[in-house]
Design a protein around this motif. Structure first.
Motif, PDB file in Angstrom:
ATOM      1  N   SER A 130       0.808  -1.214   0.000  1.00 34.62           N
ATOM      2  CA  SER A 130       0.000   0.000   0.000  1.00 34.62           C
ATOM      3  C   SER A 130       0.847   1.273   0.000  1.00 34.62           C
ATOM      4  O   SER A 130       0.312   2.375  -0.068  1.00 34.62           O
ATOM      5  CB  SER A 130      -0.921   0.017   1.214  1.00 34.62           C
ATOM      6  OG  SER A 130      -0.169   0.049   2.425  1.00 34.62           O
ATOM      7  N   GLU A 131       2.174   1.091   0.113  1.00 36.25           N
ATOM      8  CA  GLU A 131       3.112   2.211   0.187  1.00 36.25           C
ATOM      9  C   GLU A 131       2.731   3.165   1.315  1.00 36.25           C
ATOM     10  O   GLU A 131       2.656   4.382   1.149  1.00 36.25           O
ATOM     11  CB  GLU A 131       3.191   2.952  -1.149  1.00 36.25           C
ATOM     12  CG  GLU A 131       3.709   2.098  -2.289  1.00 36.25           C
ATOM     13  CD  GLU A 131       3.838   2.867  -3.597  1.00 36.25           C
ATOM     14  OE1 GLU A 131       3.016   3.771  -3.830  1.00 36.25           O
ATOM     15  OE2 GLU A 131       4.761   2.572  -4.359  1.00 36.25           O
ATOM     16  N   THR A 132       2.502   2.577   2.484  1.00 27.64           N
ATOM     17  CA  THR A 132       2.157   3.360   3.671  1.00 27.64           C
ATOM     18  C   THR A 132       2.972   2.872   4.867  1.00 27.64           C
ATOM     19  O   THR A 132       3.490   1.747   4.870  1.00 27.64           O
ATOM     20  CB  THR A 132       0.662   3.252   4.016  1.00 27.64           C
ATOM     21  OG1 THR A 132       0.333   1.882   4.294  1.00 27.64           O
ATOM     22  CG2 THR A 132      -0.215   3.781   2.895  1.00 27.64           C
ATOM     23  N   ALA A 133       3.046   3.713   5.876  1.00 30.96           N
ATOM     24  CA  ALA A 133       3.676   3.360   7.143  1.00 30.96           C
ATOM     25  C   ALA A 133       2.704   3.679   8.264  1.00 30.96           C
ATOM     26  O   ALA A 133       2.086   4.751   8.276  1.00 30.96           O
ATOM     27  CB  ALA A 133       4.980   4.130   7.343  1.00 30.96           C
ATOM     28  N   THR A 134       2.556   2.754   9.195  1.00 27.99           N
ATOM     29  CA  THR A 134       1.718   2.963  10.370  1.00 27.99           C
ATOM     30  C   THR A 134       2.623   3.267  11.550  1.00 27.99           C
ATOM     31  O   THR A 134       3.549   2.502  11.849  1.00 27.99           O
ATOM     32  CB  THR A 134       0.844   1.728  10.646  1.00 27.99           C
ATOM     33  OG1 THR A 134      -0.002   1.498   9.503  1.00 27.99           O
ATOM     34  CG2 THR A 134      -0.032   1.948  11.863  1.00 27.99           C
ATOM     35  N   ILE A 135       2.346   4.384  12.218  1.00 29.39           N
ATOM     36  CA  ILE A 135       3.291   4.970  13.166  1.00 29.39           C
ATOM     37  C   ILE A 135       2.591   5.255  14.481  1.00 29.39           C
ATOM     38  O   ILE A 135       1.522   5.873  14.518  1.00 29.39           O
ATOM     39  CB  ILE A 135       3.861   6.283  12.584  1.00 29.39           C
ATOM     40  CG1 ILE A 135       4.573   6.010  11.258  1.00 29.39           C
ATOM     41  CG2 ILE A 135       4.793   6.965  13.574  1.00 29.39           C
ATOM     42  CD1 ILE A 135       4.853   7.262  10.444  1.00 29.39           C
ATOM     43  N   GLY A 136       3.189   4.825  15.584  1.00 26.11           N
ATOM     44  CA  GLY A 136       2.640   5.080  16.902  1.00 26.11           C
ATOM     45  C   GLY A 136       2.806   6.529  17.328  1.00 26.11           C
ATOM     46  O   GLY A 136       3.769   7.203  16.945  1.00 26.11           O
ATOM     47  N   THR A 137       1.887   7.004  18.152  1.00 24.78           N
ATOM     48  CA  THR A 137       1.870   8.422  18.517  1.00 24.78           C
ATOM     49  C   THR A 137       2.799   8.765  19.683  1.00 24.78           C
ATOM     50  O   THR A 137       2.855   9.913  20.103  1.00 24.78           O
ATOM     51  CB  THR A 137       0.439   8.861  18.865  1.00 24.78           C
ATOM     52  OG1 THR A 137      -0.118   7.956  19.827  1.00 24.78           O
ATOM     53  CG2 THR A 137      -0.442   8.879  17.646  1.00 24.78           C
ATOM     54  N   GLY A 138       3.553   7.786  20.175  1.00 22.48           N
ATOM     55  CA  GLY A 138       4.509   8.080  21.234  1.00 22.48           C
ATOM     56  C   GLY A 138       5.909   8.349  20.726  1.00 22.48           C
ATOM     57  O   GLY A 138       6.825   8.578  21.527  1.00 22.48           O
ATOM     58  N   LEU A 139       6.094   8.382  19.420  1.00 17.58           N
ATOM     59  CA  LEU A 139       7.421   8.493  18.824  1.00 17.58           C
ATOM     60  C   LEU A 139       7.816   9.935  18.538  1.00 17.58           C
ATOM     61  O   LEU A 139       6.968  10.827  18.417  1.00 17.58           O
ATOM     62  CB  LEU A 139       7.468   7.711  17.512  1.00 17.58           C
ATOM     63  CG  LEU A 139       7.386   6.186  17.623  1.00 17.58           C
ATOM     64  CD1 LEU A 139       7.095   5.582  16.258  1.00 17.58           C
ATOM     65  CD2 LEU A 139       8.699   5.631  18.170  1.00 17.58           C
TER      66      LEU A 139
END
Length: 493
Positions: A130-139
Motif C-alpha cells: 500500500s506504500e504506507t507506514a503505520t506509526i505510533g503516537t509516542g514516537l
C-alpha cells in the motif's frame, strides 16, 4: 503481608502532598481506579517513583510546559486507552495527553490531574503493497526515519531532531518534503482513534469524512489518537546540513535568503535560516539547507556557500543524519514560548525587519532573563497547499484557495517564571510589528491561518482555523457531547 500497590501509591502521595497542588493530590482515587482497570501492557506511576518513569512522563522540552500531576499513565494498548478515557470522563477528572512533549504552550500536554504519556505506542510498520507506514503516537520523528531507512522510503514529517509525531501531525505539519507532497496531514490515510466514549475506530476519508477532516489539523478535540497511517515516498541520500554565520555576515545572508525565497522554484530545495540572539551575545544565523537528492543543481545554494562561515556541516548524507544535524533541544530545560506570523512571501524588507526584531528583543529582554531569541524564516513555494488528495479538505489550513501560508516561527526562551507575562507580551508585540510590515507592503494576510503548532496559547481560534471553525465545533459536539476532551488542554472547539 506486604503492602499493596494501592497502599504504597496512597502513601507516596500523602508524603508528597505538601509539594503537590491540592487538585492533583485529590485525584489519587482516579489514578488507582485506572491502575485497577488497565492491563499489564500499561502502567501507572506516582510521585516518588524510584524508576524515574513519573518524571520522564511529565518532562517537556520547555520546562514551562510541564506540571506536577497526581500520577502518570503509560497506556500500552488502545483498549487500555479506552478504559482510561472512560474513567476520566465519568469522574470529570482533568488530564493531558503527551506525545513527544515538544509543545511550548503551557497546559497543552500537561496537567495537575492525570498525565497520559503515549511512549509505549512506539511501533513503525511499513506496508510495501500500500506504500504506507503505520506509526505510533509516542514516537519522535527521528525514530520514524530510522525505522523506515532500511526500506528506502520516508514520510512527510518533522525537520529537526526531537519533535514528536503526535502533536506535529495533529497540528498540520510543515516538512522538508512539503514543497513536493504538502503538509503531513495531506499524507495521512487513516487514524486509529479512541473516541471520548471509549469506542476504538479507524478513521478514513470515506469511513468518517467529518471526523477525518477534524483530525487533520484539529488537535486533540476528538479523542486520543494511538496511531497514524501515512503515505510513503522513495528516499535516497539527501544533501544539506547546518551553517553558522556571525553578525558581520548578516547583510550577505539577508540577500541570499531573499534571493532563495523569491527565485528558487525547485520543490526539492528548502532552507530554514534562524536569526538568533543568544545570552547577550552578537546576533548570529543558524542556517539549515536541504536538497532531496545527493547533489543539488548548481546555483541553488551557491550564495550561502560563498559567505564566510563560523561552522559548516554540509554534506551528502542520510535523511536522518540531516535532521539530527539540527537538534531542537538546544535550550532544553529553559522556559519557552513560540508564536508565529503567516506571510505571502519573504521580501528583503521583511527579512530586514526580522533581523531588527531579533536585535531589539534580544537586548530589551536581557533584564527579564531571556536566554535565547530566535526568528526562524521558513520559505515555501506558493503551491504548498495543492498536494492534498482530490476532494479531501483538512481542518488546517483554513483555506486552500489562497496562496499557501508561509510561516515565520518566533521562539523566546528564558529562565524565570516571573518573566512569563513579559515574554508573552513581547512575542505578541513582535508578531504584530512584523504583521504590520507585511501589510504595509500590500500582503493580504486576512485568510492565512496562523500555524497551530507555532501559535501562542491565547491566540483566538478564528486566527488559526478561520472559516473552518463552525464546522469543527459541530463535529466536536457530535463526537464528544459530554465534553470529555475539554478536560484536557490544547486548542478547544
Amino acid at each position: 503481608m506486604a503492602p499493596s500497590t494501592r497502599t504504597l501509591a496512597a502513601a507516596a502521595l500523602l508524603i508528597l502532598s505538601q509539594t503537590l497542588p491540592s487538585s492533583a493530590a485529590g485525584t489519587v482515587d482516579v489514578c488507582l481506579q485506572i491502575q485497577d482497570a488497565i492491563s499489564s501492557a500499561s502502567a501507572v506511576y506516582f510521585p516518588g517513583d524510584l524508576l524515574g518513569n513519573y518524571a520522564a512522563d511529565l518532562s517537556h522540552w520547555a520546562s514551562s510546559s510541564s506540571q506536577l500531576a497526581a500520577c502518570s499513565v503509560e497506556p500500552g494498548t488502545a483498549d487500555d486507552v479506552a478504559a482510561i478515557i472512560k474513567i476520566l470522563g465519568s469522574t470529570n477528572t482533568s488530564f493531558a495527553v503527551k506525545g513527544g512533549g515538544h509543545t511550548a504552550n503551557p497546559g497543552f500536554s500537561s496537567t495537575t490531574g492525570v498525565q497520559i504519556t503515549m511512549t509505549r505506542f512506539s511501533g513503525v510498520t511499513y506496508d510495501a503493497a500500500s506504500e504506507t507506514a503505520t506509526i505510533g503516537t509516542g514516537l519522535v520523528w527521528d525514530s520514524v526515519y530510522e525505522a523506515l531507512e532500511p526500506f528506502g522510503v520516508n514520510v512527510v514529517g518533522g525537520r529537526v531532531s526531537g519533535v514528536g509525531v503526535a502533536g506535529f501531525t495533529l497540528g498540520g505539519g510543515y516538512s522538508w518534503k512539503t514543497n513536493q507532497f504538502g503538509l503531513t496531514v495531506d499524507s495521512v490515510t487513516e487514524f486509529q482513534l479512541v473516541k471520548p466514549n471509549g469506542d476504538i475506530v479507524t478513521v478514513t476519508p470515506t469511513s468518517e469524512p467529518d471526523l477525518f477532516f477534524g483530525l487533520t489539523g484539529g488537535g486533540n478535540n476528538f479523542g486520543i489518537v494511538t496511531q497514524f497511517t501515512l503515505k510513503t515516498h522513495p528516499q535516497g541520500q539527501v544533501w544539506g546540513g547546518l551553517i553558522l554565520y556571525t553578525e558581520d555576515q548578516l547583510p550577505a545572508v539577508s540577500d541570499a535568503i531573499a534571493a532563495f525565497a523569491n527565485n528558487v522554484t525547485d520543490p526539492k530545495a528548502a532552507i530554514i535560516p534562524a536569526i538568533n540572539f543568544l545570552l547577550g551575545a552578537q546576533t548570529r544565523v543558524s542556517h539549515l539547507m536541504f536538497y532531496d537528492g545527493p547533489t543539488p543543481p548548481s546555483g541553488i545554494f551557491d550564495d550561502f556557500l560563498a559567505i564566510p562561515a563560523l561552522l559548516t556541516d554540509v554534506s551528502t548524507r542520510s535523511f536522518l543524519s540531516l535532521v539530527q544535524a539540527a537538534p531542537s533541544n538546544v535550550t532544553t530545560g529553559d522556559r519557552g514560548f513560540f508564536h508565529t506570523v503567516s506571510l505571502v512571501e519573504y521580501t528583503p524588507n521583511i527579512i530586514s525587519a526580522i533581523i531588527n526584531e531579533t536585535k531589539f528583543w534580544g537586548s530589551a529582554l536581557t533584564l527579564a532573563g531571556a536566554t535565547f531569541i530566535s526568528y526562524d524564516i521558513e520559505p515555501f513555494l506558493p503551491t504548498l497547499y495543492t498536494h492534498g488528495a482530490p476532494g479531501v479538505t483538512t481542518a488546517y489550513p483554513p483555506s486552500r484557495t489562497t496562496p499557501g501560508a508561509i510561516p515565520l516561527n518566533l521562539y523566546f526562551a528564558w529562565a524565570l517564571p516571573t518573566s512569563d507575562s513579559i515574554i508573552h507580551d513581547a512575542l505578541v508585540a513582535s508578531a504584530q510589528q512584523l504583521t504590520s510590515v507585511a501589510q504595509g507592503e500590500g500582503q493580504d494576510l486576512s485568510e492565512l491561518g496562523l500555524y497551530t503548532n507555532y501559535a501562542l496559547y491565547d491566540t483566538p481560534l478564528e486566527r488559526i482555523y478561520g472559516a473552518n471553525l463552525p464546522r469543527l465545533r459541530q463535529i466536536k459536539a457530535s463526537v464528544d457531547p459530554e465534553g470529555v476532551m475539554g478536560l484536557a488542554g490544547g486548542w478547544k472547539f
